[in-house]
Design an enzyme around this catalytic site. Sequence first.
Site, short mmCIF file in Angstrom:
data_model
loop_
_atom_site.label_atom_id
_atom_site.label_comp_id
_atom_site.label_asym_id
_atom_site.label_seq_id
_atom_site.Cartn_x
_atom_site.Cartn_y
_atom_site.Cartn_z
CD GLU A 1 -28.91 21.01 17.56
OE1 GLU A 1 -28.42 21.67 18.48
OE2 GLU A 1 -28.35 19.64 16.95
CG HIS A 2 -31.83 25.62 18.08
ND1 HIS A 2 -31.52 27.31 18.31
CD2 HIS A 2 -31.38 25.38 17.14
CE1 HIS A 2 -30.45 27.06 16.96
NE2 HIS A 2 -30.86 26.28 16.28
N GLY B 1 -16.56 26.03 11.14
CA GLY B 1 -17.24 26.35 10.50
C GLY B 1 -18.93 25.36 9.74
CB ALA B 2 -18.62 22.46 9.33
CB SER C 1 -15.51 29.15 17.81
OG SER C 1 -16.93 29.20 17.09
CB SER D 1 -3.95 28.74 13.55
OG SER D 1 -4.37 28.00 13.13
CG ASP E 1 -22.01 24.30 21.25
OD1 ASP E 1 -22.60 24.05 21.27
OD2 ASP E 1 -22.10 25.71 20.33
CE1 TYR F 1 -27.92 29.30 19.02
CE2 TYR F 1 -27.59 31.05 19.57
CZ TYR F 1 -27.74 29.46 19.94
OH TYR F 1 -27.68 29.31 20.86
C1 GLA Z 1 -25.13 26.35 18.20
C2 GLA Z 1 -24.77 27.23 19.82
C3 GLA Z 1 -25.03 26.35 21.37
C4 GLA Z 1 -26.59 25.29 21.02
C5 GLA Z 1 -26.79 25.11 19.15
C6 GLA Z 1 -28.09 24.35 18.60
O1 GLA Z 1 -24.11 25.18 18.22
O2 GLA Z 1 -23.54 27.81 20.44
O3 GLA Z 1 -25.11 26.87 22.44
O4 GLA Z 1 -28.35 26.65 20.92
O5 GLA Z 1 -26.09 26.28 18.72
O6 GLA Z 1 -28.55 24.04 19.89
#
Ligand code: GLA
Length: 390
Positions: A32-33, A123-124, A129, A66, A173, A223
Amino acid sequence: MEKLREAFQKKMNHGNEPHTFFAPGRVNLIGEHTDYNGGHVFPCALSVGTYALARKREDQKIRLYSLNFPETNVIEVDKQKLSYDDKQKWSNYPLGVTEIFKKAGHDIDSGFEIVFYGNIPNGAGLSSSASIEVLTAVILKKLFSISIDMMDIIKLSQRAENEFVGVNCGIMDQFSIAAGKKDHAILLNCDTLEYLQIPLKMDGLRLVIANTNKKRGLTDSKYNERRSECEEALKILKEELNIEALCDLTNDQYEEHKHLIKNPVIKKRAKHAVYENNRTIAAVELLNQGDMESFGLLMNESHRSLRDDYEVTGKELDALVEAAWRERAVGSRMTGAGFGGCTVSIVEEGQVDSFIKKVGNHYTSKTGLEAEFYSVEAGDGAKILKEGLL
Ligand code: GLA
């Protein structure tokens, strides 16, 4: 599917039989990140996602509807004049992808119409998106016979999010949504974009996603703040080290050079990025060896690092994860950007029902909120489900 068909007929009037498309949501298992720090991620596409019916029009209009947002009714815009609209939330994603396709020189020679229906909670943190973005890219490719490959679809969708929507996300994503494979997770090197589809050996185990149902207010600004903190750390380390990204470092190299970063907050952020990347590579090796127990322990460590060093969890995500640990999940962590959103846990199959009940009760008593749970499977990436008439 029937409701989608009905809505299409009602909202889009007459014309040829539309094509049917699907794009999944995604859940990140670990890593993550790390994507925007040149590291590894390990997400999988979900069997839930966004469905769409789509066809070309003879005029230059784009018409979008939608089933998830009936209050906005049909959104109609001229293909030549696409701009971000603050008042319209979801339609900025398909319009953004269309605009980026045009900017990239792809010939969208007429209008088109799409009706969407998604069964991912919005949004969860499950990428509803990015799911619409990749879905739109797959639709445009088909409707206008555009010759692009999966990698183009991923990059154009990410560009739409960065340039049109204005969220500076990494590539995880859009990548996992396009490249997903049933019963597999994807080990992606976000620096080289090399990837492996790894079988998820879940013998007797289930993936359980829990939604905090906390509204994620400051997600985008926080973020972007984390991204710039990482950039600052990289700039400092680059004065002594020949690296391109934080995730080029081993844990030992980080420990050896961390004294260069004077600001304790920036230091912690860099530590998370480096350790999380190496943890992800180690976790996938353990999964390949069938050692889910150790994989789960690394998921737990990932959460602690996101909580203490990266500081993107918050009391709701922590409450859910701590309850999951207490209920002896094999592993549990927050997933996605954080600051609300979802957790992902690995739970023994026979325990899923009692796990959901106990974790849910504990969460409500701690936060006053109701969590929602989904027992999910890894599914396929975005695709056309059924051809209509061209
Ligand atoms: C969001 C961003 C991804 C990633 C994650 C954290 O989902 O869209 O690109 O950075 O946060 O891992």
